[in-house]
Enzyme design. Structure first.
Site, PDB file in Angstrom:
ATOM      1  N   THR A   7      30.254  36.099  25.333  1.00  0.00           N
ATOM      2  CA  THR A   7      30.168  36.002  26.798  1.00  0.00           C
ATOM      3  C   THR A   7      29.220  37.068  27.346  1.00  0.00           C
ATOM      4  OG1 THR A   7      32.448  35.214  26.875  1.00  0.00           O
ATOM      5  CG2 THR A   7      31.525  36.042  28.935  1.00  0.00           C
ATOM      6  N   ASP A  48      26.253  35.573  29.377  1.00  0.00           N
ATOM      7  CA  ASP A  48      26.344  35.664  30.844  1.00  0.00           C
ATOM      8  C   ASP A  48      25.765  36.972  31.400  1.00  0.00           C
ATOM      9  OD1 ASP A  48      27.626  33.285  30.596  1.00  0.00           O
ATOM     10  OD2 ASP A  48      29.624  34.029  31.148  1.00  0.00           O
ATOM     11  N   ALA A  65      39.749  30.809  34.038  1.00  0.00           N
ATOM     12  CA  ALA A  65      39.527  29.819  35.093  1.00  0.00           C
ATOM     13  C   ALA A  65      39.105  28.516  34.435  1.00  0.00           C
ATOM     14  CB  ALA A  65      38.441  30.296  36.051  1.00  0.00           C
ATOM     15  N   GLU A 114      60.659  47.105  51.610  1.00  0.00           N
ATOM     16  CA  GLU A 114      61.703  47.287  52.631  1.00  0.00           C
ATOM     17  C   GLU A 114      61.097  47.784  53.938  1.00  0.00           C
ATOM     18  OE1 GLU A 114      61.584  48.500  49.592  1.00  0.00           O
ATOM     19  OE2 GLU A 114      63.555  48.737  48.667  1.00  0.00           O
ATOM     20  N   LEU A 131      30.967  42.612  35.606  1.00  0.00           N
ATOM     21  CA  LEU A 131      32.396  42.870  35.390  1.00  0.00           C
ATOM     22  C   LEU A 131      32.928  44.033  36.225  1.00  0.00           C
ATOM     23  CD1 LEU A 131      32.597  42.284  31.520  1.00  0.00           C
ATOM     24  CD2 LEU A 131      33.199  40.691  33.346  1.00  0.00           C
TER      25      LEU A 131
END
Lengths: 334, 334
Positions: free
Chosen positions: A217, A221, A180, A54, A225
């Site tokens: 992962t 990888d 993704a 608002e 993070l």
């Protein structure tokens, strides 16, 4: 048809752009329309500690009506609130305001929005969802008691959906799964998403209190993070893995003040309120029972790779373009 | 910011809803804003033989200002045009109209829109793309010569993209590849799309003059490939196949007045102007060189199946919800 639903939809679409990022506050949108039906502003709450929807909408409407460099540069909610109370000059006397959520009625990091709307003399407040947060409740009553015309329940179902994560993390926890993919569904093809999408994910990582990731992962990888793209914080991590031994030189272990859990149980999630899961098909399956919503970033590319096959049905809630990617929030259909 | 771009974007979004379905006419959108900045109507051209965007927007704006049952029931463009010329009562005297394409200046199935806008006395006409069709050109000049304020080039790039299929099928041919997938990319999982998406595809089949389909699909699915969901026509078919022998009891062969070609060459496409390809990964690869745009219908479901792997990059042009499906038009990036 340009009617109440049209304006409330504009408020909804604007609010969704900040879904999750307003944590621990709700995503809220607001639209101000003048006495002739002209739209003066379309705005939203963007982040804790910044103006409510608002107040943002009122500031923007004021700036649209009067170029005011002093107000433009104000960022502190209380200062904006005070400035508008002192300088509104009845500019909003016959304006309507559409808000996806009942205006707050308490002094938090900003003075109550109900006071703002009353003082500025809006002719009508049109509300989507009714506030259930005991700390913020009472906006409608205060407005009505002071003679203001109030309607609520406009696009209620859509406004309630926008509010769902907030209600959920207030009650216990809101858990979403982010992935993704490419347009053909492949998801393990290196960097997939646009810079804008990756920044959005980092904005979310900056807000969540726990990030769940699969052990495979982490090993493959060796990720950090964190939320370096927006200079944000690094959330606590749950590495979901049976095998408990990890090379501690993997980047994510090197961040101070971050807890890292390694477990093949999801019990630790009970201690957190806002949780993101990142992963592929295996994690999708493993976390199905605790996940509330899903967040897809679909890149406009076809690439060879692996695909999800865990059967699931969704209800899409909101779509947005982020530099060519299609971002979609989805509810799970059980 | 509620400015020219905002209103032109509303016109664009509305026009995209009818992309392809306006064939052989262009997709065009229009928005009318009154002298106080209130939006009176958001409309589009929907189908050949029905009102142009300007006429639809004017009719809707008139109805928003005055409940007029007689006008509401009129569908013939010339009758609507005449009625508005006779009964406008200067209602539009100080209104602005935003149009994604230069208003036409010739008597086609409707009288020229330039005449409508001049007679009704709009204060300003804001245009996206400039007309290049020699038959329709001249709207801007006619308006200017008669003293009307005209601006053009607002969101030009977006308006030109909306217009691309029209320009292409006027010059030679516009070819698009349509595919329905699940959210995980699988596409051979039985009926995938919502009823609304399938109706949209049938609306397209009713307009295209050639449908290209793979031989394997014809043998396996034995499809009808008509537009029965909307009582439309059945397009000519090119079955792309090396093997020329097909069971002639397959449904698609049973439709009168339809040509069916069977060939492993795409040369026949040279005789057509508006072509849809339906298929999976094999057809995607085979037709890459002749395809201009892609149309995806992504259902909110994860199901096991086959996936596309033909490397391609796209630029998304427009997204829409159709009963839960995400419909996306994409341009190919070469």
């Amino acid at each position: 048809m340009v009617n109440d639903n049209f304006f409330m939809n504009l408020a909804l679409q604007e609010a969704w752009k900040y879904q999750g990022i307003t944590y621990p506050n709700p995503a809220v949108g607001a639209v101000i329309v003048d006495k002739n039906g002209k739209i003066l502003s379309i705005s939203a709450h963007k982040k804790q500690g910044t103006p409510h929807a608002e107040l943002n909408a009122t500031k923007e409407a004021y700036l649209a009506l009067r170029g005011d460099d002093y107000l433009r540069d104000l960022t502190d909610p209380s200062q904006i609130h005070s400035y508008l109370l002192q300088n509104h000059n009845n500019l909003f006397k016959n304006c309507k305001i559409y808000v996806t959520l009942e205006p707050c009625n308490h002094f938090g990091s900003t003075p109550p929005c109900s006071l703002l709307l009353l003082t500025l003399g809006f002719s009508e407040v049109i509300i989507g969802s009714v506030e259930e947060n005991p700390k913020a409740v009472g906006g409608i009553n205060r407005l009505k008691q002071n003679g203001m015309k109030v309607r609520y329940g406009v696009l209620k179902e859509k406004c309630d959906l926008l509010l769902y994560p907030f209600k959920k993390w207030q009650r216990d926890r809101f858990v979403f799964f982010k992935i993704a993919t490419n347009l053909n569904g492949s998801y393990d093809t290196g960097t997939i998403s646009s810079q804008g999408s990756r920044e959005y994910v980092h904005k979310l990582r900056d807000k969540i209190d726990l990030l769940i990731i699969g052990g495979d992962t982490v090993r493959k990888d060796r990720p950090l993070l964190d939320s370096r793209l927006i200079d944000g914080k690094a959330p606590d991590i749950l590495i979901y893995s049976k095998q408990k031994i990890f090379d501690k030189s993997i980047a994510l272990f090197g961040i101070k003040d971050r807890k890292v859990f390694i477990s093949n149980s999801l019990d630790i999630t009970k201690n957190y309120n806002f949780i993101m899961i990142e992963g592929g098909d295996k994690m999708l399956k493993a976390t199905k029972s605790i996940t509330n919503w899903y967040l897809f970033f679909i890149a406009p590319t076809i690439k060879k790779g692996s695909f999800m096959t865990t059967p699931l049905s969704f209800k899409p809630l909101y779509r947005q373009d982020i530099e060519g990617d299609t971002m979609i929030w989805l509810d799970k259909i059980i």
